[in-house]
Design an enzyme around this catalytic site. Structure first.
Site, PDB file in Angstrom:
ATOM      1  N   GLU A  35     -12.385   0.383  -9.423  1.00  0.00           N
ATOM      2  CA  GLU A  35     -12.023  -0.519 -10.527  1.00  0.00           C
ATOM      3  C   GLU A  35     -13.045  -0.528 -11.660  1.00  0.00           C
ATOM      4  O   GLU A  35     -12.679  -0.574 -12.833  1.00  0.00           O
ATOM      5  CB  GLU A  35     -11.819  -1.953 -10.012  1.00  0.00           C
ATOM      6  CG  GLU A  35     -10.511  -2.192  -9.286  1.00  0.00           C
ATOM      7  CD  GLU A  35     -10.497  -1.676  -7.861  1.00  0.00           C
ATOM      8  OE1 GLU A  35     -11.550  -1.177  -7.394  1.00  0.00           O
ATOM      9  OE2 GLU A  35      -9.445  -1.748  -7.213  1.00  0.00           O
ATOM     10  N   GLU A  91       0.834  -1.208   0.000  1.00  0.00           N
ATOM     11  CA  GLU A  91       0.000   0.000   0.000  1.00  0.00           C
ATOM     12  C   GLU A  91       0.865   1.254   0.000  1.00  0.00           C
ATOM     13  O   GLU A  91       0.547   2.239  -0.658  1.00  0.00           O
ATOM     14  CB  GLU A  91      -0.937   0.033   1.225  1.00  0.00           C
ATOM     15  CG  GLU A  91      -1.957  -1.103   1.288  1.00  0.00           C
ATOM     16  CD  GLU A  91      -3.045  -1.030   0.217  1.00  0.00           C
ATOM     17  OE1 GLU A  91      -3.055  -0.060  -0.564  1.00  0.00           O
ATOM     18  OE2 GLU A  91      -3.865  -1.962   0.157  1.00  0.00           O
ATOM     19  N   THR A 126      -1.338   1.150 -10.756  1.00  0.00           N
ATOM     20  CA  THR A 126      -2.557   0.505 -10.257  1.00  0.00           C
ATOM     21  C   THR A 126      -3.372   1.447  -9.376  1.00  0.00           C
ATOM     22  O   THR A 126      -4.561   1.251  -9.181  1.00  0.00           O
ATOM     23  CB  THR A 126      -2.226  -0.797  -9.503  1.00  0.00           C
ATOM     24  OG1 THR A 126      -3.429  -1.533  -9.294  1.00  0.00           O
ATOM     25  CG2 THR A 126      -1.544  -0.520  -8.164  1.00  0.00           C
ATOM     26  N   GLU A 180     -18.597  -6.186  -2.341  1.00  0.00           N
ATOM     27  CA  GLU A 180     -17.223  -6.687  -2.289  1.00  0.00           C
ATOM     28  C   GLU A 180     -17.086  -8.078  -2.874  1.00  0.00           C
ATOM     29  O   GLU A 180     -16.063  -8.427  -3.447  1.00  0.00           O
ATOM     30  CB  GLU A 180     -16.698  -6.686  -0.843  1.00  0.00           C
ATOM     31  CG  GLU A 180     -16.135  -5.361  -0.392  1.00  0.00           C
ATOM     32  CD  GLU A 180     -14.858  -4.943  -1.121  1.00  0.00           C
ATOM     33  OE1 GLU A 180     -14.952  -4.523  -2.294  1.00  0.00           O
ATOM     34  OE2 GLU A 180     -13.773  -5.021  -0.528  1.00  0.00           O
ATOM     35  N   ASP A 195      -4.497  -9.594  -8.504  1.00  0.00           N
ATOM     36  CA  ASP A 195      -4.850  -8.618  -9.540  1.00  0.00           C
ATOM     37  C   ASP A 195      -3.703  -7.808 -10.157  1.00  0.00           C
ATOM     38  O   ASP A 195      -3.370  -7.930 -11.329  1.00  0.00           O
ATOM     39  CB  ASP A 195      -5.953  -7.677  -9.014  1.00  0.00           C
ATOM     40  CG  ASP A 195      -5.692  -7.113  -7.620  1.00  0.00           C
ATOM     41  OD1 ASP A 195      -4.610  -7.382  -7.069  1.00  0.00           O
ATOM     42  OD2 ASP A 195      -6.556  -6.398  -7.077  1.00  0.00           O
TER      43      ASP A 195
HETATM   44  C1  DMJ Z   1      -6.364   0.422  -5.120  1.00  0.00           C
HETATM   45  O1  DMJ Z   1      -5.662   0.818  -4.006  1.00  0.00           O
HETATM   46  C2  DMJ Z   1      -5.472  -0.195  -6.138  1.00  0.00           C
HETATM   47  O2  DMJ Z   1      -6.118  -0.135  -7.359  1.00  0.00           O
HETATM   48  C3  DMJ Z   1      -5.107  -1.614  -5.826  1.00  0.00           C
HETATM   49  O3  DMJ Z   1      -4.354  -2.238  -6.841  1.00  0.00           O
HETATM   50  C4  DMJ Z   1      -6.293  -2.465  -5.536  1.00  0.00           C
HETATM   51  N1  DMJ Z   1      -7.464  -1.711  -5.436  1.00  0.00           N
HETATM   52  C5  DMJ Z   1      -7.458  -0.521  -4.676  1.00  0.00           C
HETATM   53  C6  DMJ Z   1      -8.795   0.177  -4.732  1.00  0.00           C
HETATM   54  O4  DMJ Z   1      -9.851  -0.685  -4.747  1.00  0.00           O
END
Ligand code: DMJ
Length: 929
Positions: A406, A147, A492, A388, A294
């Site tokens: 997303e 994170e 991401t 979720e 993912d």
């Molecule tokens: C984000 O922090 C990023 O996209 C991460 O890869 C997974 N998803 C969260 C938000 O849902």
């Protein structure tokens, strides 16, 4: 798009292996943005309307960001219900979610490049100064490496990328001297000790001050990490290396990726969800494209785009081939076992996989992207948000929704790829739902339960980093953005990194790659760039034709569990394998097949195994289907006016609120409070909703006693002090083992903290009216025909957003201000668009507690109905007509024929009144709520 220093792609330096330069920046890089003239399908959206929607996104961002800055900064996140900052250690722990919070003003950093995309350059300049002045990266706090990388390192690098772009333009940021980059480098060095493992995979957590392993670090003993956690570093780390010349970051990230690639399951080419960072053994051997994996896939493809290293594309293509072979069952994406990829690992999907259609656009595989996106959109239309997790037959599995971006991300990329205005309409729906259901006076609140509409006191930083960016870009024209977005790639977390990095400081790009790639059979890889001109030859309705067959996939079909079809068997004329859902014990042919399973061939054995697994899943699914979804208790009287929604447990007896209209009434405490004997105060509860305390007798007995006293409904309040639906699994109140048909009134259960809100409200306001229903009702419907203050009427975000009235309008407004309270008849008034009351139900979410509820022995509790267990989304599939009927009723409720346009009140006064409401909430929260 511009070549901008050499992003990979068609026409760049390696044409036959780099087909994608055209669209790398928008990440729709295989596809030329399609802007065909539409002949049918979704009507084109006018520039005017797109601008209006873009402005709405700007206003929403201001509402979220402004409230964060005003009420939460320098804390990491805003708590939008209590309108204060979330400071780690000062709030009850939420477990892993809190690992994103490092006391480094997370939301500000995560918002930096959004400010520039949204054309808020001045605010960006100001935000950068604040980061440089206030942010400390040396806190004694344990944070998630993943994170911190994607949000903070990515945020700083995205901010730096746009700061230097602005500086070069010559107007803003002239004072900037790479300070954000220096901070990023400092943070990068802080993360490096996490990679001190033999495998090169990073520890999942690190102490920003003390690193790993030292006694004071309080971390470094972990053995496992998720694949995405270890495999989502390369973009940020490589950018850091290439921006600074310090190669170590890119080296470490490459090493971790190399290790993951080595450990892929060789026969399926899939990776598991979690891995042991010391041994490299897969700890969880299930594999999908959502939670835990993912962004590993995302980064392989994007690393190729940004860094131009073929090995990343080869790896991605190998995995993608496996995903499409085993996991993709369009429109579904279902987890499988890495060793037995024909076996589904679960019967539900998680919301994180909604990014995958966007990645498929990047890869150039549009058809499955359209299919999955369409399926997801239909789930959203049912619940306003993507829960979720939801099952293969589209029931809610885990009802939370933390405003994840997303789906908006995939919508944006699909629009870029197809030019189909349908995706603009999808974006418009997302905006409407956010304003209607998640918007609260102090920001936007996550949904605690999409079924009931209740909120959580939470607004994650990714909401600002990603959601507003993608929504704004969806409606923007090139000239609406002050730089060329196509010169950048999205991380991401939607942070922007410039494509010119691919040709900068490349020294380490080949150093660590293994020699294995040449051995791969890549003959089936698509090295050419599918382009919209070929994909949609003279057929602007291509996307629509793919969506059409899926039109009612969620609503009308009732798919059962696993739907894999082994095409090879069918093609060779063999009978399809017996599926658990079709099995009948009375069918001799079925019994014969069953006998053979496991005996004759490996195919039979596999069928046998799958059959057993399906049987188990089917039976547990059927058990869960017996369970009822949670209900809502909504306080509708002054000063709540429907904004407080409490999540309640249903009863297996009495009036079923999902089949009948809601029950509305004033509440009254019963005497005796436990309701276990004839009530001594029937006159007080007559015609009201009786409050009864849990315990000392059966739920059904309480129900009969209050019903006999004339109550129209009952709310049982838990007697375990401190219990809350935040922390304890909801359950349904069971009957007493006898016939309960005599109980006609609805009964709901509230945990102690939620119940306390009602008890406190009675103490304060005496007359408290509530609505018992299956889902929070729109405030317009609630207030129908009631005496309500005008500020409630006029509290529409759209109205707040309206241009400041000119002096001419001012006088008009003054005339239009109504008295503080007025009788409103919602029936015959104007258009729903202008309704201020359908703006948002908003709830006070009880805070976390460590106390879980325990079960009183004298009460029968049916199977626990945890938040994350399967419950029916919308009633039984067999009862479709009922569902549709109910749905249309709900739609009527939420779209009353109302016009509020004439009742204008000055914005200050509206805000003052909102504040009064917040104070009322805070008052109720004194007992740690
Ligand atoms: C984000 O922090 C990023 O996209 C991460 O890869 C997974 N998803 C969260 C938000 O849902």
């Amino acid at each position: 798009m511009s070549e901008a220093g050499g992003g990979r792609g068609c026409g760049s330096s390696v044409p036959q292996r780099a087909p994608w330069s055209l669209v790398a920046a928008t990440a729709a890089f295989c596809l030329v943005s399609a802007t065909s003239v539409w002949t049918a399908g979704a009507a084109p959206m006018s520039r005017e309307e797109r601008q209006k929607l873009g402005n709405q996104v700007l206003e929403m961002f201001d509402h979220a960001y402004g409230n964060y800055m005003e009420h939460a900064y320098p804390a990491d996140e805003l708590m939008p219900l209590t309108c204060r900052g979330r400071v780690r250690g000062q709030e009850p722990s939420r477990g892993d979610v809190d690992d994103a919070l490092g006391k480094f003003s997370l939301t500000l950093i995560d918002s930096l490049d959004t400010l520039v995309v949204l054309n808020k350059t001045k605010e960006f300049e100001d935000a950068v100064r604040k980061v440089l002045r206030d942010v400390n990266l040396d806190n004694d706090v344990v944070v998630s490496v993943f994170e911190t990388n994607i949000r903070v390192l990515g945020g700083l690098l995205g901010g730096h990328s746009l700061a230097i772009m602005l500086k070069e333009k010559g107007e803003y940021m002239q004072w900037y001297n790479d300070e954000l980059l220096q901070m990023a480098k400092q943070l990068g060095y802080k993360l490096l000790p996490a990679f001190n493992t033999t495998s090169g995979l990073p520890y999942p957590r690190i102490n920003l001050k003390f690193g790993i392993r030292k006694p004071e670090a309080r971390t470094g003993t972990e053995t496992d990490t998720c694949t995405a956690c270890a495999g989502t570093l390369i973009l940020e780390f490589a950018a850091l290396s290439r921006f600074t010349g310090a190669t170590i970051f890119e080296e470490y990230a490459r090493k971790a990726l190399d290790f993951l690639w080595e450990k892929r399951q060789r026969s399926s080419n899939l990776v598991g969800v979690t891995i042991n960072i010391h041994t490299g053994d897969w700890v969880r051997k299930d594999s999908g494209v959502g939670a835990g994996i993912d962004s590993y896939y995302e980064y392989l493809l994007k690393a190729y785009v940004l860094l131009g290293d073929d090995s990343f594309l080869e790896r991605f293509n190998t995995h993608y081939d496996a995903i499409m072979r085993y996991i993709s069952q369009p429109p579904l994406l279902l987890d499988v076992h890495i060793h037995k990829p024909m076996l589904n690992a679960r019967t539900w999907m998680d919301a994180l996989l909604a990014f995958f259609p966007g990645l498929q656009v990047l890869k150039g595989d549009i058809r499955p992207a359209i299919e999955t996106h369409e399926m997801l959109y239909q789930v959203i239309k049912k619940h306003n948000f993507l829960p979720e997790a939801f099952t293969t037959d589209f029931r809610v599995h885990w009802a939370q929704h933390p405003l994840r971006p997303e789906f908006a991300e995939s919508t944006y990329f699909l629009y870029k790829a197809t030019g189909d205005p349908y995706y603009l309409e999808v974006g418009k729906t997302l905006i409407e739902n956010l304003n209607k259901y998640a918007r609260v006076p102090c920001g936007f609140a996550a949904m605690k339960d999409v079924r009931t509409g209740s909120h959580e006191d939470r607004m994650d930083s990714f909401f600002l980093a990603e959601m507003f960016k993608y929504l704004y870009l969806l409606f923007a024209d090139k000239e609406d953005i002050i730089f060329d977005i196509e010169d950048y790639i999205f991380t991401t977390e939607a942070h922007l990194l410039p494509l010119w990095l691919s040709t900068t400081n490349q020294s380490i790009s080949k150093k660590n790659t293994t020699s294995e790639y040449t051995e791969l059979d890549d003959s089936n890889f698509d090295w050419t760039c599918p382009n919209t001109q070929i994909l949609f030859p003279n057929d602007p309705l291509y996307a629509q034709s793919i969506r059409e067959p899926l039109k009612n996939v969620v609503d009308k079909s009732c798919p059962r569990g696993i739907i894999r079809v082994r095409e090879e068997s069918f093609r060779s004329g063999a009978k399809p394998p017996l599926r658990a859902r079709d099995f009948m014990a009375t069918n001799p042919e079925h019994l014969e097949i069953l006998k053979k399973m496991g005996a004759a061939s490996s195919i039979d054995a596999e069928d046998g195994l799958r059959f057993m697994q399906e049987m188990i899943e089917l039976s547990s699914q059927q058990q869960k289907e017996q369970q009822l979804p949670p209900r809502a208790v909504q306080i509708v009287s002054h000063p709540f006016f429907g904004r407080v929604v409490l999540t309640a447990g249903p009863a297996q007896f009495g009036l079923d609120l999902s089949k009948h209209k809601e029950t509305r009434g004033f509440v009254a405490s019963s005497k005796p409070y436990n309701g276990c004997s004839e009530l001594t105060n029937p006159e007080a509860v007559m015609g009201k909703i009786a409050l009864i305390q849990r315990g000392q007798c059966m739920f059904a007995e309480k129900a009969r006693n209050i019903q006999n006293a004339g109550a129209i409904g009952g709310i049982v309040i838990d007697d375990n002090e401190g219990s809350s639906s935040d922390t304890a699994p909801l359950f349904q109140m069971a009957g007493d083992g006898k016939d309960t048909d005599d109980i006609k009134i609805p009964m709901l259960f509230l945990f102690s903290k939620e119940g306390r809100i009602i008890l406190d409200a009675i103490r304060e306001y005496e007359e408290v009216e509530v609505l018992l229903s299956d889902k929070a009702k729109d405030r317009a419907a609630i207030l129908k025909g009631k005496m309500i203050p005008s500020y409630i009427i006029n509290s529409n975000p759209e109205m707040e957003n309206e241009e400041q009235p000119s002096s001419e309008n001012d006088s008009q407004s003054a005339e239009q201000i109504t008295s503080s309270s007025q009788e409103v008849d919602l029936v015959d008034q104007g258009s729903p668009e202008e309704s201020s009351l359908n703006s948002q139900p908003e709830s006070l979410s009880p805070a976390d507690t460590d106390n879980a509820a325990s079960v009183s022995p004298s009460e029968q509790i049916s199977n626990p109905m945890e938040n994350h267990e399967t419950t029916s989304l919308d009633g039984e599939c067999t009862d479709l007509d009922n569902q549709l009927q109910e749905q249309s009723e709900t739609e009527e409720d939420s779209n009353p024929n109302v016009s509020w346009g004439k009742k204008v009140q000055p914005i200050d006064s509206i805000l003052a009144d909102w504040n009064e409401d917040i104070e009322a909430f805070e008052m109720m929260e004194k007992d740690e709520l």
